[in-house]
Design a protein around this motif. Structure first.
Motif, PDB file in Angstrom:
ATOM      1  N   ARG A   1       0.824  -1.196   0.000  1.00  0.00           N
ATOM      2  CA  ARG A   1       0.000   0.000   0.000  1.00  0.00           C
ATOM      3  C   ARG A   1       0.866   1.257   0.000  1.00  0.00           C
ATOM      4  NH1 ARG A   1      -3.153  -2.608   4.049  1.00  0.00           N
ATOM      5  NH2 ARG A   1      -2.426  -1.099   5.606  1.00  0.00           N
ATOM      6  N   PHE A   2       1.985   1.187   0.724  1.00  0.00           N
ATOM      7  CA  PHE A   2       2.897   2.327   0.738  1.00  0.00           C
ATOM      8  C   PHE A   2       3.488   2.557  -0.649  1.00  0.00           C
ATOM      9  CE2 PHE A   2       7.284   3.875   1.093  1.00  0.00           C
ATOM     10  CZ  PHE A   2       7.077   5.088   1.732  1.00  0.00           C
TER      11      PHE A   2
ATOM     12  N   SER B   1       0.982   4.016  -3.120  1.00  0.00           N
ATOM     13  CA  SER B   1       0.469   5.339  -2.769  1.00  0.00           C
ATOM     14  C   SER B   1       1.213   6.441  -3.511  1.00  0.00           C
ATOM     15  CB  SER B   1       0.581   5.567  -1.254  1.00  0.00           C
ATOM     16  OG  SER B   1       1.939   5.625  -0.845  1.00  0.00           O
TER      17      SER B   1
ATOM     18  N   SER C   1       2.912   7.953  -7.030  1.00  0.00           N
ATOM     19  CA  SER C   1       2.695   7.869  -8.472  1.00  0.00           C
ATOM     20  C   SER C   1       3.978   7.457  -9.186  1.00  0.00           C
ATOM     21  CB  SER C   1       2.237   9.223  -9.008  1.00  0.00           C
ATOM     22  OG  SER C   1       3.292  10.162  -8.890  1.00  0.00           O
TER      23      SER C   1
END
Length: 534
Positions: free
Chosen positions: A9-10, A13, A15
């Motif tokens: 998830r990190f 997150s 781009s």
């Protein structure tokens, strides 16, 4: 569906553009840190090139021991000097002048080459140009150490090696600053480049520690190992450096909102809107007084530097040397950096020897202790960037730190003789105040001027502007160690008087710019201009 792990998830997150920027930031940091890593060994090895086998005080064995290799050659020890067992020709009484000449050879070549490097670099692919410079620099750094293994005692050999190494190292700074300037816009530029510019101190620290590993046993490796590291990083540069965001279809400046990266169409639509808003909004307050002496906007802007386009295409031509000098602020900051860099490089090349003489430490411990100056420099560079971003006043930030640095250097010359604890404290404080203005001018200020609005978007000017500013600073960098070599025989206090005077001169060249920043109307809202139009 199972939830994504926290680590994933990190990662997602951020781009694609943000990951590329982080990669370029880290890569250019490591590339230029390796340049500085290769410059540091000469200052560490100085104490071994002119070492003492028998101390002249307290009847004890001296703090330098002769290396086995050096001891194999009788010519290295002067029969009429019982305390000297250094490496010829640096075992003579004029060793300080000879060592100063080595520094001067490297730095003078660096200063001369820097003026040419920016002009050449902006006309060649940065990746190829930087790769060549790093591989060549690694070869000539190692060549200096080869003199140890082949028992070379020709002063000319070491001078020529330093001169060529100084020339090829000029490929580094304009290239990495241009690359970083391509990837990062003006938002928080002082902070970003303040953190990034810590590569100078990190490289110095690593260079000191690596060179110190072999300085007392096999000083040739103190050059060969750093040379190999620089050359290896040159290969990394060739394989991974991305010169411009457009090469990988990234935006040219960090986006304000993560959703702007959802897809290419959305991203470029937002960029087009931003460009339209940029054209319609009033002149950036950062430039209002920078371009006009009275702070008012003129209907015609005769300050714009007109650049002809290349005959064969629609691109913007690379700026000329004279054209770069016409950019408001380039001359003033260049002259300021001349004296600021004089102070910084005097510490870079002579601090370990000074600590050896004052605190009676061996060359390895003196080299390790000298890294504290660079530790202070890391905090000083970041602090200067943060303050200049917050106040939006580059010249005033530099001026404040220069004003504090001058008396600090004077106090350093007195307190450092009182013991090791006092030396440690003054090294940290002096490193922060000396390195802060130097770091800010060579990074954020150079990038600001190289992307000046008077250039009408000509990013080609960045390498030339950077080279002019840093090249002028390198003239001071060449003079500082040379003067230190000439003055130190008469006492280290005279060296510090020279450094205090240089800091005062650097401040003098910024006075008019500081006055413009503080007196410009509306300065609370932006970095108001510092200069009248040229």
């Amino acid at each position: 569906m199972a939830p994504l792990p926290p680590g994933i998830r990190f990662i997602v997150s951020f781009s694609r553009d943000q990951w590329y920027r982080a990669f370029i930031f880290i890569l250019t940091f490591l590339l230029y840190a390796s340049f500085h890593l290769s410059r540091k060994p000469i200052s560490i090895v100085k104490g071994e090139l002119h070492s003492y086998c028998t101390a002249s005080y307290e009847g004890e064995v001296g703090f330098h021991s002769q290396s086995p290799k050096a001891g194999d050659t009788p010519a290295q020890q002067l029969p009429d000097n019982g305390t000297d067992c250094g490496w010829a020709p640096f075992d003579q009484d004029n060793f300080q002048q000879l060592l100063g000449a080595l520094d001067y050879s490297f730095l003078c070549a660096y200063a001369v080459g820097m003026y040419l490097s920016g002009i050449i670099g902006e006309r060649l692919p940065i990746r190829y140009y930087l790769t060549f410079g790093m591989v060549a620099s690694g070869a000539f750094t190692a060549l200096f150490g080869v003199g140890y293994f082949y028992n070379i005692h020709s002063f000319g050999f070491y001078v020529v090696t330093q001169i060529v190494n100084g020339l090829v190292q000029t490929t580094g700074w304009p290239s990495v600053v241009t690359c970083l300037g391509n990837w990062f816009g003006k938002g928080r530029r002082g902070l970003i480049m303040g953190v990034w510019n810590s590569h100078t101190s990190v490289g110095n620290i690593l260079g000191s520690l690596i060179a110190g590993c072999w300085v007392s046993t096999c000083w040739g490796l103190s050059f060969i190992v750093p040379g190999a590291i620089v050359a290896a990083m040159g290969v990394v540069c060739f394989l991974f450096l991305i010169e411009h965001p457009k090469d990988v279809a990234c935006s040219s400046s960090p986006a304000m909102h993560p959703e702007s990266y959802e897809n290419g169409t959305h991203r470029f639509r937002l960029q087009k809107q931003a460009l339209t808003e940029e054209r319609n909004k009033p002149l950036d307050p950062e430039m209002q007084c920078l371009l006009l002496s009275d702070g008012k906007r003129s209907g015609h802007q005769n300050h714009v530097v007109i650049l002809p386009t290349d005959g064969g295409g629609g691109g913007i031509a690379a700026i000329s040397f004279v054209g770069a000098l016409k950019i408001p602020g380039v001359i003033e900051f260049s002259l300021c950096l001349l004296f600021a860099k004089l102070v910084s490089y005097t510490f870079l090349f002579w601090l370990p020897l000074y600590i050896t003489n004052v605190d009676r430490l061996d060359v390895k411990k003196a080299g390790e202790l000298s890294t504290l100056f660079d530790v202070g420099g890391i905090f000083g560079g970041i602090l200067a960037g943060v303050i200049s971003d917050r106040l939006e006043k580059r010249a005033s930030t530099c001026g404040l730190m220069l004003l504090l640095a001058a008396p600090t250097l004077y106090v350093f010359s007195a307190i450092s003789k009182m013991g090791l604890e006092a030396t440690i404290a003054m090294l940290l404080l002096s490193g922060a105040l000396v390195s802060g203005p130097y770091a800010l001018i060579t990074t954020a200020v150079s990038a600001d001027l190289g992307t000046h609005k008077s250039l009408k978007g000509n990013s080609h000017a960045l390498a030339t502007v950077t080279a002019i500013i840093d090249g002028t600073g390198s003239v001071g960098a060449a003079l500082g160690p040379l003067l230190a070599g000439l003055l130190s025989p008469s006492g280290w206090s005279n060296v510090f008087y020279m450094l205090v005077f240089a800091d005062a001169c650097a401040l003098v060249f910024l006075l008019r710019l500081i006055h413009k920043e503080l007196s410009c109307p509306g300065s609370a809202t932006g970095n108001q201009a510092l200069f009248k139009e040229h």
